[in-house]
Scaffold this motif. Structure first.
Motif, short mmCIF file in Angstrom:
data_model
loop_
_atom_site.label_atom_id
_atom_site.label_comp_id
_atom_site.label_asym_id
_atom_site.label_seq_id
_atom_site.Cartn_x
_atom_site.Cartn_y
_atom_site.Cartn_z
N LEU A 33 25.49 52.07 21.47
CA LEU A 33 26.46 51.03 21.12
C LEU A 33 27.70 51.61 20.46
O LEU A 33 28.74 50.94 20.40
CB LEU A 33 25.81 50.00 20.19
CG LEU A 33 24.58 49.27 20.76
CD1 LEU A 33 23.94 48.42 19.69
CD2 LEU A 33 24.98 48.41 21.96
N GLY A 34 27.60 52.84 19.98
CA GLY A 34 28.69 53.44 19.21
C GLY A 34 29.73 54.14 20.07
O GLY A 34 30.07 55.29 19.82
N PRO A 37 33.46 52.90 22.35
CA PRO A 37 34.31 51.74 22.67
C PRO A 37 34.02 51.11 24.03
O PRO A 37 33.95 49.88 24.14
CB PRO A 37 35.73 52.32 22.62
CG PRO A 37 35.62 53.52 21.74
CD PRO A 37 34.24 54.07 21.95
N ALA A 68 30.48 49.51 23.97
CA ALA A 68 30.51 48.28 23.15
C ALA A 68 31.19 47.16 23.93
O ALA A 68 30.75 46.00 23.89
CB ALA A 68 31.23 48.55 21.84
N LEU A 117 26.40 42.61 15.32
CA LEU A 117 27.50 43.39 15.92
C LEU A 117 28.46 42.47 16.67
O LEU A 117 29.68 42.60 16.55
CB LEU A 117 26.94 44.46 16.86
CG LEU A 117 26.06 45.52 16.17
CD1 LEU A 117 25.52 46.50 17.20
CD2 LEU A 117 26.84 46.26 15.10
N GLU A 169 31.02 40.64 14.72
CA GLU A 169 32.18 41.42 14.25
C GLU A 169 33.29 41.32 15.30
O GLU A 169 33.12 41.75 16.44
CB GLU A 169 31.79 42.89 14.04
CG GLU A 169 30.89 43.15 12.86
CD GLU A 169 31.61 42.98 11.52
OE1 GLU A 169 32.84 43.15 11.48
OE2 GLU A 169 30.94 42.66 10.53
N SER A 177 35.83 42.96 15.83
CA SER A 177 36.34 44.22 16.42
C SER A 177 35.38 44.83 17.43
O SER A 177 35.80 45.63 18.28
CB SER A 177 36.60 45.24 15.31
OG SER A 177 35.37 45.67 14.74
N PHE A 178 34.10 44.47 17.37
CA PHE A 178 33.11 45.16 18.21
C PHE A 178 33.42 44.97 19.69
O PHE A 178 33.46 43.83 20.20
CB PHE A 178 31.70 44.66 17.89
CG PHE A 178 30.62 45.35 18.70
CD1 PHE A 178 30.27 46.66 18.45
CD2 PHE A 178 29.98 44.68 19.73
CE1 PHE A 178 29.28 47.30 19.20
CE2 PHE A 178 28.99 45.31 20.48
CZ PHE A 178 28.65 46.62 20.22
N GLY A 179 33.60 46.08 20.40
CA GLY A 179 33.83 46.01 21.84
C GLY A 179 35.24 45.62 22.23
O GLY A 179 35.50 45.35 23.41
N ARG A 180 36.17 45.59 21.27
CA ARG A 180 37.55 45.21 21.59
C ARG A 180 38.46 46.42 21.72
O ARG A 180 39.53 46.33 22.30
CB ARG A 180 38.16 44.31 20.52
CG ARG A 180 37.30 43.14 20.10
CD ARG A 180 37.39 41.97 21.05
NE ARG A 180 36.83 40.77 20.46
CZ ARG A 180 36.51 39.69 21.15
NH1 ARG A 180 36.68 39.63 22.46
NH2 ARG A 180 35.99 38.64 20.55
N ALA A 181 38.04 47.55 21.14
CA ALA A 181 38.92 48.73 21.10
C ALA A 181 39.28 49.21 22.49
O ALA A 181 40.36 49.76 22.72
CB ALA A 181 38.26 49.86 20.31
#
Lengths: 111, 111
Positions: free
Chosen positions: B20-21, B23, B26, B95, B98, B100-104
């Protein structure tokens, strides 16, 4: 040279997950959490070679999981629990509540 | 050859975190969670090259995060939400809650 630490606002969730997603680093986090205080780096996972640990300290520090404080030739480590709890509420508690988290490396790190 | 999937009991928390860690991975997990159903692999993160994705499918599959189903020359992907929730209760919800998770990776994967 002082090691760089990200501010709490700079933490990236995926980087934190990647940092925590390794048996030795998970073991470090569990041990720091148990000790609850700043700890000499040589005492945390004494079975792991120093050269290997140098890499792990960097990954943990750059993601925001730990704080390093050099003192003379020694390095002291703290878990940035307040910062992690502020940014990702519940994450550390959830992981530490999992019996398996940080235990896989115990055979390796036991001396 | 059928791709190997770990049984739920074989999941390792650190491996799931490492999966999961990243971008892109995610982002895949967020999109599969939003779709809530089996999805053609080419539709999930269409901006990412297929050769890059092959690696990510493997990391996600081997850690237990996704299930792959080949159909002819196509590959269909499902998030193993029930299995993840059973093994690590609350992790995926935390997760995904959050922002931000998976948006980067959204800039990268947008077409």
């Amino acid at each position: 040279m002082t090691a760089l630490h990200p501010a709490r606002e700079q933490f990236q969730l995926e980087e934190v997950l990647a940092a925590l997603g390794h048996p030795i680093r998970a073991s470090i986090v569990r041990k720091l959490s148990s000790s609850g205080k700043e700890t000499f780096c040589g005492e945390i996972v004494p079975g792991v070679p120093k050269s290997t640990l140098t890499h792990h300290w960097r990954v943990l520090r750059e993601s925001g999981v730990i704080r390093q404080r050099p003192s003379g030739r020694k390095l002291y480590i703290t878990l940035r629990r307040d910062d992690l709890d502020a940014r990702f509420p519940g994450l550390l508690d959830l992981l530490l509540s999992e019996e398996s988290f940080g235990r896989a490396a115990d055979q390796v790190t036991a001396v």
